[in-house]
Design a protein around this motif. Sequence first.
Motif, PDB file in Angstrom:
ATOM      1  N   SER A  14     181.336  61.639 111.521  1.00 29.10           N
ATOM      2  CA  SER A  14     181.016  61.320 110.607  1.00 29.10           C
ATOM      3  C   SER A  14     182.120  59.859 110.432  1.00 29.10           C
ATOM      4  N   HIS A  15     183.608  60.039 111.683  1.00 28.63           N
ATOM      5  CA  HIS A  15     184.267  58.477 111.574  1.00 28.63           C
ATOM      6  C   HIS A  15     183.925  58.173 113.382  1.00 28.63           C
ATOM      7  N   VAL A  16     182.744  58.880 114.091  1.00 31.12           N
ATOM      8  CA  VAL A  16     182.714  57.688 114.686  1.00 31.12           C
ATOM      9  C   VAL A  16     181.667  57.564 115.227  1.00 31.12           C
ATOM     10  N   THR A  17     181.394  55.992 115.474  1.00 30.36           N
ATOM     11  CA  THR A  17     179.825  55.111 116.141  1.00 30.36           C
ATOM     12  C   THR A  17     179.669  55.196 117.485  1.00 30.36           C
ATOM     13  N   LEU A  74     161.431  43.955 127.917  1.00 31.09           N
ATOM     14  CA  LEU A  74     161.972  44.534 127.085  1.00 31.09           C
ATOM     15  C   LEU A  74     160.839  45.568 126.764  1.00 31.09           C
ATOM     16  N   VAL A  75     160.621  47.221 126.501  1.00 29.08           N
ATOM     17  CA  VAL A  75     160.495  48.551 125.949  1.00 29.08           C
ATOM     18  C   VAL A  75     160.601  48.127 124.808  1.00 29.08           C
ATOM     19  N   ASP A  76     159.903  48.087 123.660  1.00 31.27           N
ATOM     20  CA  ASP A  76     159.142  47.916 122.394  1.00 31.27           C
ATOM     21  C   ASP A  76     159.986  49.565 121.941  1.00 31.27           C
ATOM     22  N   VAL A  77     161.127  49.591 121.684  1.00 30.68           N
ATOM     23  CA  VAL A  77     161.295  50.663 121.218  1.00 30.68           C
ATOM     24  C   VAL A  77     162.968  50.674 120.063  1.00 30.68           C
ATOM     25  N   GLY A  78     163.468  51.398 119.449  1.00 30.92           N
ATOM     26  CA  GLY A  78     164.686  51.504 118.482  1.00 30.92           C
ATOM     27  C   GLY A  78     164.968  52.302 117.644  1.00 30.92           C
ATOM     28  N   GLY A  79     165.729  52.090 116.623  1.00 31.16           N
ATOM     29  CA  GLY A  79     166.113  52.768 115.689  1.00 31.16           C
ATOM     30  C   GLY A  79     167.280  52.850 115.438  1.00 31.16           C
ATOM     31  N   ILE A  80     168.001  53.617 114.176  1.00 35.53           N
ATOM     32  CA  ILE A  80     169.493  53.332 114.237  1.00 35.53           C
ATOM     33  C   ILE A  80     170.484  53.887 114.385  1.00 35.53           C
ATOM     34  N   LEU A  81     171.599  53.581 114.217  1.00 32.71           N
ATOM     35  CA  LEU A  81     172.911  54.043 114.723  1.00 32.71           C
ATOM     36  C   LEU A  81     172.440  55.210 114.141  1.00 32.71           C
ATOM     37  N   PRO A  82     173.076  56.861 115.153  1.00 28.87           N
ATOM     38  CA  PRO A  82     172.981  57.764 114.691  1.00 28.87           C
ATOM     39  C   PRO A  82     173.728  58.250 113.912  1.00 28.87           C
ATOM     40  N   GLY A  83     173.508  59.808 112.808  1.00 27.34           N
ATOM     41  CA  GLY A  83     174.874  59.476 112.052  1.00 27.34           C
ATOM     42  C   GLY A  83     174.790  58.620 110.824  1.00 27.34           C
ATOM     43  N   LEU A  84     174.269  57.038 110.643  1.00 26.51           N
ATOM     44  CA  LEU A  84     174.431  56.614 109.241  1.00 26.51           C
ATOM     45  C   LEU A  84     173.685  57.399 107.964  1.00 26.51           C
ATOM     46  N   LEU A  85     172.204  58.574 108.109  1.00 24.66           N
ATOM     47  CA  LEU A  85     171.821  58.128 107.034  1.00 24.66           C
ATOM     48  C   LEU A  85     170.757  60.105 107.665  1.00 24.66           C
ATOM     49  N   PRO A  86     171.142  60.623 106.061  1.00 27.52           N
ATOM     50  CA  PRO A  86     170.482  62.079 105.861  1.00 27.52           C
ATOM     51  C   PRO A  86     168.837  61.720 106.801  1.00 27.52           C
ATOM     52  N   GLY A  87     168.680  62.552 107.637  1.00 27.81           N
ATOM     53  CA  GLY A  87     166.286  63.020 107.694  1.00 27.81           C
ATOM     54  C   GLY A  87     166.628  61.321 108.325  1.00 27.81           C
TER      55      GLY A  87
END
Length: 201
Positions: free
Chosen positions: A66-69, A103-116
Amino acid sequence: LLHRGSDDGLMIALADIMGHDDAAKFFAYACGGYLRGLMQTVTSDDSPRQLLEKLSENVLQDELWSHVTLTCCAARLQPGGQVTVASGGHPPPIRINKQGSQLVDVGGILPGLLPGTRYQARTLQLVPGERIALFTDGLFESAADEGTRKELESRIVLALVDTLGDPIDRSVKEVMRAFDELAGTPPRDDALLLLLELAEE
């Protein structure tokens, strides 16, 4: 950079730990071991999207993680040139062909930021004469200032397109030569480039 083969293809995970000190180095080794174990649980039915979702949930729940980005890009390569890609905070892959680069149109938030957290995946069909580049953000962001960064990105993309007809190992060397010329010594960030193409039968 980790991979795991199965009868129906190959799963690849490219993770980047933020930071440049000894702590980041420690977490990079720890993440490698952790991801390796996680990939052993991946079944042939799992997709890159599901791998990222498992990673995100585990990073969120683990006190140390949880302390790692970190960012992560996962890809499943299947026979015949089908490539499925998902991304968590990672630079989007680049598709290179005779028309240029996209660019391949794919993305998402950093792992571990939000539950679910849920991730989207994109499936591409590679044909002979095409490549996909997966890379860490340092490939474009290692320049000294914003102007040089834009030049670095432009030169690297140009090298990817210009060397499309070359053997893949020669193409990687030319791209990284352009990187070394503009990023300086030592570069401001680590950089990894992985080129994928459909093997000739």
